[in-house]
Enzyme design. Structure first.
Site, short mmCIF file in Angstrom:
data_model
loop_
_atom_site.label_atom_id
_atom_site.label_comp_id
_atom_site.label_asym_id
_atom_site.label_seq_id
_atom_site.Cartn_x
_atom_site.Cartn_y
_atom_site.Cartn_z
N ARG A 139 -5.34 84.77 66.68
CA ARG A 139 -4.97 84.51 65.14
C ARG A 139 -5.45 85.59 64.53
O ARG A 139 -6.01 86.58 65.14
CB ARG A 139 -6.72 83.69 63.87
CG ARG A 139 -7.41 84.63 64.33
CD ARG A 139 -8.36 83.11 64.36
NE ARG A 139 -8.82 82.96 62.39
CZ ARG A 139 -8.73 81.35 62.48
NH1 ARG A 139 -8.32 80.14 63.53
NH2 ARG A 139 -8.46 81.10 61.10
N LYS A 145 -11.20 79.31 55.62
CA LYS A 145 -11.04 78.68 53.97
C LYS A 145 -12.36 77.87 52.74
O LYS A 145 -12.34 78.33 52.49
CB LYS A 145 -9.94 76.92 54.12
CG LYS A 145 -8.43 77.54 54.49
CD LYS A 145 -8.06 76.07 54.18
CE LYS A 145 -8.13 76.18 55.38
NZ LYS A 145 -6.86 75.24 55.82
N GLU A 185 -4.26 71.96 57.29
CA GLU A 185 -5.20 70.79 56.25
C GLU A 185 -5.36 70.95 55.04
O GLU A 185 -5.39 71.61 54.84
CB GLU A 185 -6.73 70.31 57.08
CG GLU A 185 -7.57 68.82 57.05
CD GLU A 185 -9.38 69.47 57.38
OE1 GLU A 185 -9.14 70.23 58.19
OE2 GLU A 185 -9.75 68.96 56.91
#
Ligand code: ATP
Ligand code: MG
Length: 568
Positions: free
Chosen positions: A268, A278, A41
């Protein structure tokens, strides 16, 4: 820590995703095609976790002779920016990968997604809800308590279609209406309780401009985008496991071919002493705790690049950590180890003195200057050697001299000898101090017969230590930015209080009195070198002819390991 041999074995055996793909190929699934994608994104810069995902997705395509797309999941115009799109493309390429064909954008599929939404409305599988997001959230229930159905759930397809078209036409304000899938408010999977498909956002989109004022949710976009692009293996992180039934449900309502993208989840990457969300990284940038997304202390790809990390080191790191099915934390020192391993082979050695103290050789002829030859990289003979000026006055590292040295101190002290790297053996005779008692100069004598490489008996004489130095009249002033970990807690993001409370106040030291040998003038921005006995350094982007700035990329050894074993 994973050893080098283990890591080598690991790259040769299959990880669990590779085994799945190999099996799929064996079974002729998707005509043996392998097509992966990396779907960021564009709402921030890429971090080392993304790098892991990039290495995995592009690596799988490479290993199986397939393709890998780069697709921007750009469904939320309130948070996304062109700056992020550009930086992401730059980072993927810098890591050494090239995507198949053109870059893809989820926004390329807005027309198709809209048509699919209308189809679901007509099929009685989606409805327009007039409630606020708070009301909807309050009806969600909990995993053990079923949710409540919306009072608008039983609108007719005709009415829903009219309302949805008005939403699209801009007749409502943000949040006034939303489109929801009609699935099951009692489902044990919360994501299946009439999830939102479209919301109204009156905001210009970086690619579609003002064409739309309704935007699809990520969940209504992701699986279909994979489908449209013919993705065979949709590799993502574990948190999407619970979304998988929803992605499949949407495709089942919309598509009647047999082909489906297969979603496979992996754990992850979490790194110690680092935050990776983020949102948190953005907070550090916006509140100026760091100088920007590419601050060399950031775990971003651009920060690591600026700091001097190599793409090879990052790929090696991604290989060594492998692909896990369960969440775990990787020690950041493994990443630093990979950087060191790679730079050891690549970086030329130069001499720089970080905290200089003057040293005068009393018996060296006044006004004489000679050139001594030093090898560029002991790991790589083909790098050759260079000449360094040597003279009566030089600078050495302040910490390499001690006036009242304990027996175990093997470097320079009064009456003892050391070798100056590539040059002569010297012996300290006395020191000169200023009014405060601080040493300002060390006076030495040298053995004129002891020059390195001269072949004389004295040149082969063994002394306890070899130290680095720079000749005084030609030394070049440099600025050194010494970086340390950005956080002083192993898991700054996982604590009760604010992660910013764990920022390491000592994470940047700027040293302005350093001196280097003249050869550093040949370096360009981003060039990497080893300053002997100091560590690996890289010329910073802010560097200029007037002010030459070096970032310390990584120390020569793992100081933290030393520290903790001392404390043990
Ligand atoms: P963040 O949580 O940092 O905001 P994100 O998952 O929201 O990250 P995306 O841009 O959606 O960021 O991620 C793009 C791809 O990178 C996704 O497939 C995601 O699963 C993967 N990814 C993100 N973070 C990590 C990580 N720490 N380790 C491995 N893969 C990751
Ligand atoms: Mg995401």
């Amino acid at each position: 820590m994973t050893t080098k041999n283990q890591a080598e074995e690991k790259t040769n055996s299959l990880n669990f995703i590779e085994s799945i793909i190999e099996n799929d190929i064996k079974n002729n699934k998707n005509e043996k095609r392998v097509h992966t994608r990396f779907p960021p994104e564009p709402n921030g810069y890429l971090h080392i976790g993304h790098a892991k995902s990039i290495c995995l997705n592009f690596g799988l395509a490479k290993r199986f002779g397939g393709k890998c797309n780069l697709r921007f999941d750009d469904t939320n115009p309130t948070k996304e920016e062109v700056e992020y799109v550009d930086s992401i493309m730059e980072d993927v390429r810098w890591l050494g990968f090239e995507w198949d064909g053109d870059v893809h954008y989820a926004s390329d599929y807005f027309d198709q997604l809209y048509l699919w939404a209308e189809k679901m409305i007509l099929d009685g599988k989606a409805y327009v809800d007039d409630q606020t997001s708070e009301q909807i959230a309050s009806q969600k229930g909990t995993p053990t308590v079923p949710g409540k159905e919306s009072p608008f759930r039983n609108r007719t397809p005709k009415e829903n279609l009219e309302l949805f078209r008005k939403m699209r036409a801009g007749e409502y304000k943000d949040g006034e209406k939303i489109l929801r899938a009609k699935i099951d408010m009692a489902s044990s999977n919360m994501h299946m309780r009439d999830p939102i498909m479209y919301r109204i956002i009156h905001k210009e989109h970086h690619r579609t401009g003002n064409k739309w004022c309704i935007y699809p949710m990520y969940d209504f976009t992701h699986g279909q985008s994979d489908y449209i692009e013919g993705i065979t293996h949709s590799v993502c992180t574990l948190e999407f496991e619970v979304h998988r039934p929803l992605y499949n449900w949407y495709l089942d309502q919309l598509i009647d071919t047999e082909y489906r993208p297969q979603q496979i989840e992996f754990a992850r990457l979490n790194l110690s002493y680092t935050v990776m969300s983020k949102r948190k990284l953005l907070e550090l940038v916006q509140n100026k705790y760091v100088s920007g997304w590419d601050d060399p202390r950031m775990p971003t790809v651009s920060g690591m690049r600026r700091r001097g990390y190599t793409p090879e080191a990052i790929r090696d790191f991604a290989d060594r950590i492998g692909v896990a099915k369960r969440d775990n934390v990787i020690d950041v020192s493994l990443l630093e180890f990979c950087v060191r391993e790679d730079l050891n082979k690549k970086a030329d050695r130069l001499m720089a003195v970080i905290d200089p103290i003057k040293l005068v050789i009393e018996n060296y002829p006044e006004g004489k200057m000679e050139m001594v030859s030093v090898e560029n990289n002991p790991e790589d003979e083909s790098r050759g050697s260079r000449e360094m000026p040597f003279g009566k006055e030089i600078f050495i590292e302040r910490s390499d001299f001690m006036e009242d040295a304990p027996n175990k101190f093997f470097r320079l002290t009064i009456g003892k000898e050391v070798r100056l790297k590539g040059a002569y053996i010297i012996k300290a005779e006395r020191v000169i101090k200023d009014a405060e008692g601080k040493i300002t100069e060390i006076q030495c004598t040298y053995d004129p017969e002891s020059r390195s490489g001269s072949g004389s008996e004295a040149s082969k004489r063994k002394v306890k230590a070899t130290i680095h130095w720079v000749e005084a009249s030609q030394a070049v002033p440099i600025v050194v930015r010494q970086y340390d970990r950005l956080f002083n807690h192993e898991d700054p993001g996982g604590q009760e209080d604010d992660f910013k409370n764990y920022l390491n106040k000592e994470s940047l030291k700027t040293l302005t009195h350093c001196l280097a040998e003249p050869a550093i003038k040949n370096l360009k921005k981003q060039d990497r070198v080893q300053f002997q006995r100091q560590g690996y350094f890289c010329v910073d982007l802010d560097s200029s002819n007037e002010t030459i700035i070096f970032n310390r990329t990584v120390t020569l050894k793992d100081d933290w390991a030393k520290l903790s074993s001392k404390n043990d």
